[in-house]
Design a protein around this motif. Structure first.
Motif, PDB file in Angstrom:
ATOM      1  N   PHE A  10      42.960  47.643  23.021  1.00 46.50           N
ATOM      2  CA  PHE A  10      43.468  46.604  23.920  1.00 46.50           C
ATOM      3  C   PHE A  10      42.776  46.681  25.275  1.00 46.50           C
ATOM      4  CE2 PHE A  10      46.319  45.192  27.276  1.00 46.50           C
ATOM      5  CZ  PHE A  10      46.681  43.923  26.840  1.00 46.50           C
ATOM      6  N   SER A  11      42.662  47.885  25.820  1.00 48.31           N
ATOM      7  CA  SER A  11      42.067  48.045  27.152  1.00 48.31           C
ATOM      8  C   SER A  11      40.616  47.604  27.171  1.00 48.31           C
ATOM      9  CB  SER A  11      42.192  49.503  27.598  1.00 48.31           C
ATOM     10  OG  SER A  11      43.526  49.912  27.672  1.00 48.31           O
ATOM     11  N   VAL A  12      39.824  48.077  26.202  1.00 47.74           N
ATOM     12  CA  VAL A  12      38.396  47.750  26.178  1.00 47.74           C
ATOM     13  C   VAL A  12      38.188  46.265  25.905  1.00 47.74           C
ATOM     14  CG1 VAL A  12      36.226  48.129  24.942  1.00 47.74           C
ATOM     15  CG2 VAL A  12      37.677  50.073  25.539  1.00 47.74           C
ATOM     16  N   SER A  13      38.926  45.706  24.946  1.00 50.65           N
ATOM     17  CA  SER A  13      38.761  44.290  24.617  1.00 50.65           C
ATOM     18  C   SER A  13      39.173  43.397  25.781  1.00 50.65           C
ATOM     19  CB  SER A  13      39.577  43.946  23.370  1.00 50.65           C
ATOM     20  OG  SER A  13      39.110  44.642  22.242  1.00 50.65           O
ATOM     21  N   SER A  14      40.242  43.762  26.489  1.00 51.20           N
ATOM     22  CA  SER A  14      40.679  42.962  27.644  1.00 51.20           C
ATOM     23  C   SER A  14      39.633  43.008  28.758  1.00 51.20           C
ATOM     24  CB  SER A  14      42.020  43.479  28.159  1.00 51.20           C
ATOM     25  OG  SER A  14      43.031  43.332  27.186  1.00 51.20           O
ATOM     26  N   ALA A  15      39.111  44.201  29.035  1.00 49.66           N
ATOM     27  CA  ALA A  15      38.079  44.320  30.067  1.00 49.66           C
ATOM     28  C   ALA A  15      36.815  43.561  29.660  1.00 49.66           C
ATOM     29  CB  ALA A  15      37.756  45.795  30.310  1.00 49.66           C
ATOM     30  N   LEU A  16      36.471  43.624  28.380  1.00 52.36           N
ATOM     31  CA  LEU A  16      35.297  42.902  27.901  1.00 52.36           C
ATOM     32  C   LEU A  16      35.499  41.401  28.035  1.00 52.36           C
ATOM     33  CD1 LEU A  16      32.519  43.189  26.571  1.00 52.36           C
ATOM     34  CD2 LEU A  16      33.665  43.162  24.344  1.00 52.36           C
ATOM     35  N   GLY A  17      36.704  40.919  27.699  1.00 55.91           N
ATOM     36  CA  GLY A  17      36.987  39.503  27.873  1.00 55.91           C
ATOM     37  C   GLY A  17      36.903  39.074  29.327  1.00 55.91           C
ATOM     38  N   PHE A  18      37.391  39.934  30.241  1.00 58.74           N
ATOM     39  CA  PHE A  18      37.308  39.633  31.667  1.00 58.74           C
ATOM     40  C   PHE A  18      35.849  39.478  32.107  1.00 58.74           C
ATOM     41  CE2 PHE A  18      36.728  40.983  36.041  1.00 58.74           C
ATOM     42  CZ  PHE A  18      37.689  40.254  36.727  1.00 58.74           C
ATOM     43  N   LEU A  19      34.989  40.411  31.705  1.00 59.51           N
ATOM     44  CA  LEU A  19      33.593  40.386  32.148  1.00 59.51           C
ATOM     45  C   LEU A  19      32.829  39.215  31.548  1.00 59.51           C
ATOM     46  CD1 LEU A  19      32.805  44.213  31.925  1.00 59.51           C
ATOM     47  CD2 LEU A  19      33.137  42.855  33.994  1.00 59.51           C
ATOM     48  N   ILE A  20      33.045  38.946  30.266  1.00 57.45           N
ATOM     49  CA  ILE A  20      32.337  37.830  29.634  1.00 57.45           C
ATOM     50  C   ILE A  20      32.844  36.503  30.199  1.00 57.45           C
ATOM     51  CG2 ILE A  20      31.888  36.643  27.461  1.00 57.45           C
ATOM     52  CD1 ILE A  20      30.344  39.235  27.829  1.00 57.45           C
ATOM     53  N   GLY A  21      34.166  36.399  30.424  1.00 56.42           N
ATOM     54  CA  GLY A  21      34.696  35.195  31.056  1.00 56.42           C
ATOM     55  C   GLY A  21      34.154  35.010  32.460  1.00 56.42           C
ATOM     56  N   PHE A  22      34.029  36.119  33.183  1.00 53.11           N
ATOM     57  CA  PHE A  22      33.470  36.092  34.541  1.00 53.11           C
ATOM     58  C   PHE A  22      32.062  35.509  34.518  1.00 53.11           C
ATOM     59  CE2 PHE A  22      31.837  37.402  38.530  1.00 53.11           C
ATOM     60  CZ  PHE A  22      32.881  37.836  39.336  1.00 53.11           C
ATOM     61  N   ALA A  23      31.222  36.041  33.629  1.00 52.37           N
ATOM     62  CA  ALA A  23      29.834  35.588  33.571  1.00 52.37           C
ATOM     63  C   ALA A  23      29.731  34.161  33.044  1.00 52.37           C
ATOM     64  CB  ALA A  23      29.017  36.534  32.690  1.00 52.37           C
ATOM     65  N   LEU A  24      30.496  33.848  31.984  1.00 53.02           N
ATOM     66  CA  LEU A  24      30.377  32.535  31.346  1.00 53.02           C
ATOM     67  C   LEU A  24      30.870  31.423  32.253  1.00 53.02           C
ATOM     68  CD1 LEU A  24      29.876  30.706  28.877  1.00 53.02           C
ATOM     69  CD2 LEU A  24      32.248  31.135  28.234  1.00 53.02           C
ATOM     70  N   PHE A  25      32.170  31.460  32.613  1.00 52.50           N
ATOM     71  CA  PHE A  25      32.735  30.377  33.416  1.00 52.50           C
ATOM     72  C   PHE A  25      32.076  30.321  34.793  1.00 52.50           C
ATOM     73  CE2 PHE A  25      36.177  31.106  30.369  1.00 52.50           C
ATOM     74  CZ  PHE A  25      36.398  29.814  29.954  1.00 52.50           C
ATOM     75  N   GLY A  26      31.794  31.509  35.355  1.00 53.27           N
ATOM     76  CA  GLY A  26      31.203  31.536  36.678  1.00 53.27           C
ATOM     77  C   GLY A  26      29.809  30.962  36.727  1.00 53.27           C
ATOM     78  N   GLY A  27      29.088  31.065  35.615  1.00 52.12           N
ATOM     79  CA  GLY A  27      27.718  30.571  35.610  1.00 52.12           C
ATOM     80  C   GLY A  27      27.571  29.174  35.038  1.00 52.12           C
ATOM     81  N   VAL A  28      28.195  28.942  33.876  1.00 50.68           N
ATOM     82  CA  VAL A  28      27.932  27.720  33.138  1.00 50.68           C
ATOM     83  C   VAL A  28      28.541  26.490  33.809  1.00 50.68           C
ATOM     84  CG1 VAL A  28      28.359  26.587  30.918  1.00 50.68           C
ATOM     85  CG2 VAL A  28      27.670  28.974  30.991  1.00 50.68           C
ATOM     86  N   VAL A  29      29.599  26.668  34.607  1.00 53.85           N
ATOM     87  CA  VAL A  29      30.214  25.514  35.256  1.00 53.85           C
ATOM     88  C   VAL A  29      29.231  24.813  36.195  1.00 53.85           C
ATOM     89  CG1 VAL A  29      31.132  26.714  37.293  1.00 53.85           C
ATOM     90  CG2 VAL A  29      32.365  24.769  36.336  1.00 53.85           C
ATOM     91  N   PHE A  30      28.162  25.509  36.585  1.00 52.44           N
ATOM     92  CA  PHE A  30      27.190  24.912  37.504  1.00 52.44           C
ATOM     93  C   PHE A  30      26.003  24.270  36.781  1.00 52.44           C
ATOM     94  CE2 PHE A  30      29.378  28.302  39.785  1.00 52.44           C
ATOM     95  CZ  PHE A  30      29.849  27.613  40.884  1.00 52.44           C
ATOM     96  N   LEU A  31      25.959  24.365  35.446  1.00 49.50           N
ATOM     97  CA  LEU A  31      24.844  23.768  34.714  1.00 49.50           C
ATOM     98  C   LEU A  31      24.773  22.241  34.867  1.00 49.50           C
ATOM     99  CD1 LEU A  31      24.408  25.669  31.316  1.00 49.50           C
ATOM    100  CD2 LEU A  31      22.659  25.181  33.028  1.00 49.50           C
ATOM    101  N   PRO A  32      25.886  21.505  34.689  1.00 49.57           N
ATOM    102  CA  PRO A  32      25.773  20.044  34.888  1.00 49.57           C
ATOM    103  C   PRO A  32      25.307  19.676  36.289  1.00 49.57           C
ATOM    104  CG  PRO A  32      27.817  20.595  33.754  1.00 49.57           C
ATOM    105  CD  PRO A  32      27.232  21.888  34.224  1.00 49.57           C
ATOM    106  N   LEU A  33      25.727  20.434  37.293  1.00 51.13           N
ATOM    107  CA  LEU A  33      25.290  20.166  38.661  1.00 51.13           C
ATOM    108  C   LEU A  33      23.786  20.366  38.787  1.00 51.13           C
ATOM    109  CD1 LEU A  33      26.103  19.518  41.579  1.00 51.13           C
ATOM    110  CD2 LEU A  33      26.495  21.964  41.927  1.00 51.13           C
TER     111      LEU A  33
END
Length: 516
Positions: free
Chosen positions: A249-272
């Motif tokens: 649970f701990s590792v998967s939650s932290a992994l989800g946090f980091l991947i979500g951080f990179a994905l949403f934080g980066g890809v939301v600017f692609l259309p712009l």
């Protein structure tokens, strides 16, 4: 699947239209706010939905989430200004957070972990389909109709989702009643909200060392610490801290946090990037990001079916996080002159990597926790993923704005900057307005924004690399063949450890009496 389609469509349909929407209502300096409001509200309410569904059942909370989402969509479509739009996007997020979290909790109720990879792949396919048609519909609406239909189109689709889930979703009632952790929810919302505001405003609205930013950071930290302390004392915690004793649970939650951080934080600017830097229309930008969504579908469906076939899952988060880091690194090299076929490959690599990580990490959590914790564990996994996305959008939005303010004086003629008297929103009103500027000014703005968004992708790389390092610590245990409390009775001591339970005929052990 119907409800997940609704939530996924809203995220992608807004992404392509967002530059025009924000431009018309107040300027690109508010770009990240519209996304952050949605992610923040969907993030902080996710654990609460998990707990409430354990108390009152999945079905009533699921239907309530759809109704809240539809209300937010209606209000957002009628918004008359940026403040209203941001607030109503927050209402949308309150519904979407429940829809996304409870979708996967329902799957956990009715499908065994051993077979769940296939069904999670189906859900990923629905998400991918919505991701494919969302940008196209959003771009078409912006180019042909009013942007308000980006939100109002949710109403007929939501009515269909409400009818389907009302008619066919039948789940057993909860075995016992629980207490709602209202205090924990308030502390969590306050802590996360203050920290996000500190990141969003820092360096843009206020200096990083200003009393406002320091106060928000200090207050957010204090509230978060208070939340953790409260959760150790309350009988029915919103987020049971004992779950973190489970390394999966701990590792998967932290992994989800980091991947979500990179994905949403980066890809939301692609259309712009595509609409301003490369100069394509909103519809064309929706077409150009199809490789990203296709990669996500391929990664999610493929890894899900392979997990069901082999019973092994660790390899996919490891390989997926590596591909995510590689995709972000490639996108950081993208320029206005990059051929579209090359940028398509870059996006496909990123999408494939993210698709391999997201759903498999959720499957690992559901397989590793007791059935009584299924709702709260699933919603907690969604919470950490959305939390990463919220901080990613906020932090990377701050990075983009700071870099943009630094580059504009270099690339835009001094008289143009002097004419707007420091009001960047007057210069950066919308993609269409930027293209209408005199060529030297428009070129300077595009060049500045190109460097600013490149910086966003660049800083997303170390986040993804950290996720790759963490994925090696994900422990792999056999996937159970049972659903419901039967899995606990016939399984091993530590949820899912040991040989999976099977019937005498070799098939899965049937559901407990009374479950459907």
């Amino acid at each position: 699947m119907t409800s997940l389609f609704l939530a996924a469509l809203d995220q992608t349909i807004v992404a392509t239209a967002l530059p025009t929407i924000v431009g018309e209502l107040g300027g690109l300096d508010y770009y990240a706010w519209v996304v952050t409001a949605y992610l923040l509200s969907s993030t902080v309410c996710t654990p609460l939905y998990g707990k409430l569904s354990d108390i009152y059942g999945r079905r009533p909370m699921f239907l309530a989430a759809i109704l809240i989402f539809l209300l937010g969509s209606l209000l957002a479509g009628l918004a008359q200004g940026m403040i209203q739009l941001i607030a109503f996007r927050g209402v949308q997020g309150l519904g979407a957070g429940g829809m996304m979290a409870l979708t996967f909790a329902v799957i956990g109720d009715v499908v065994s972990p051993r077979q769940r990879g296939r069904y999670i792949g189906y859900l990923a396919g629905v998400w991918g389909f919505a991701s494919v048609v969302g940008p196209l519909i959003g771009g078409f609406i912006v180019d042909s109709l009013s942007w308000r239909w980006v939100f109002l189109i949710n109403l007929p689709i939501g009515a269909a989702a409400l009818a389907v889930t009302s008619g066919v979703l039948r789940l057993p009632a909860p075995a016992r009643r629980h207490r709602i952790d209202v205090e924990g929810a308030a502390l969590l919302m306050g802590g996360v909200g203050c920290l996000l505001l500190a990141v969003v405003w820092g360096g843009v609205e206020y200096p990083w060392g200003s009393p406002v930013i320091l106060g928000l950071a200090g207050g957010g930290t204090a509230l978060t610490v208070g939340f953790l302390a409260w959760e150790t004392r309350v009988a029915e915690p919103l987020l049971p801290l004992r779950l973190f004793r489970n390394s999966i649970f701990s590792v998967s939650s932290a992994l989800g946090f980091l991947i979500g951080f990179a994905l949403f934080g980066g890809v939301v600017f692609l259309p712009l990037f595509l609409q301003v830097v490369t100069g394509v229309s909103a519809t064309a930008s929706g077409l150009l990001i199809l490789p990203l969504t296709a990669g996500m579908v391929a990664g999610s469906v493929g890894s899900g079916r392979l997990t069901t076939a082999t019973g092994r899952y660790k390899v996919y988060p490891v390989a997926g996080s590596a591909l995510t880091a590689a995709g972000m690194a490639l996108l950081s090299l993208m320029t206005a002159e990059t051929p579209f076929w090359i940028s398509s490959l870059q996006m496909a690599v990123l999408g494939l990597g993210v698709g391999m990580v997201m759903q498999v990490s959720l499957l690992a959590i559901q397989n590793a926790v007791d059935y009584r914790d299924l709702g709260v564990a699933t919603s907690s996994a969604q919470f950490f993923r959305s939390l990463g996305g919220s901080f990613g959008v906020a932090l990377f939005g701050a990075i983009m704005n700071a870099r943009l303010l630094a580059e504009l004086p270099v690339h835009v003629p001094a008289e143009a900057l002097a004419a707007v008297r420091g009001e960047m929103s007057a210069l950066l009103s919308s993609p269409a307005a930027i293209r209408a500027l005199p060529p030297p000014v428009a070129d300077g703005v595009a060049a500045s924004l190109e460097l600013a968004i490149q910086a966003v992708f660049f800083w997303a790389v170390p986040i993804a690399v950290l996720g790759f390092a963490l994925s090696w610590y994900l422990r792999e245990i056999p996937l159970r063949d049972t659903v419901g409390p039967v899995a606990l009775a016939e399984g091993a001591e530590e949820a899912g450890v040991g040989a999976p339970a099977r019937s005498a005929a070799g098939g899965p052990v049937p559901l407990v009496e009374g479950a459907e």
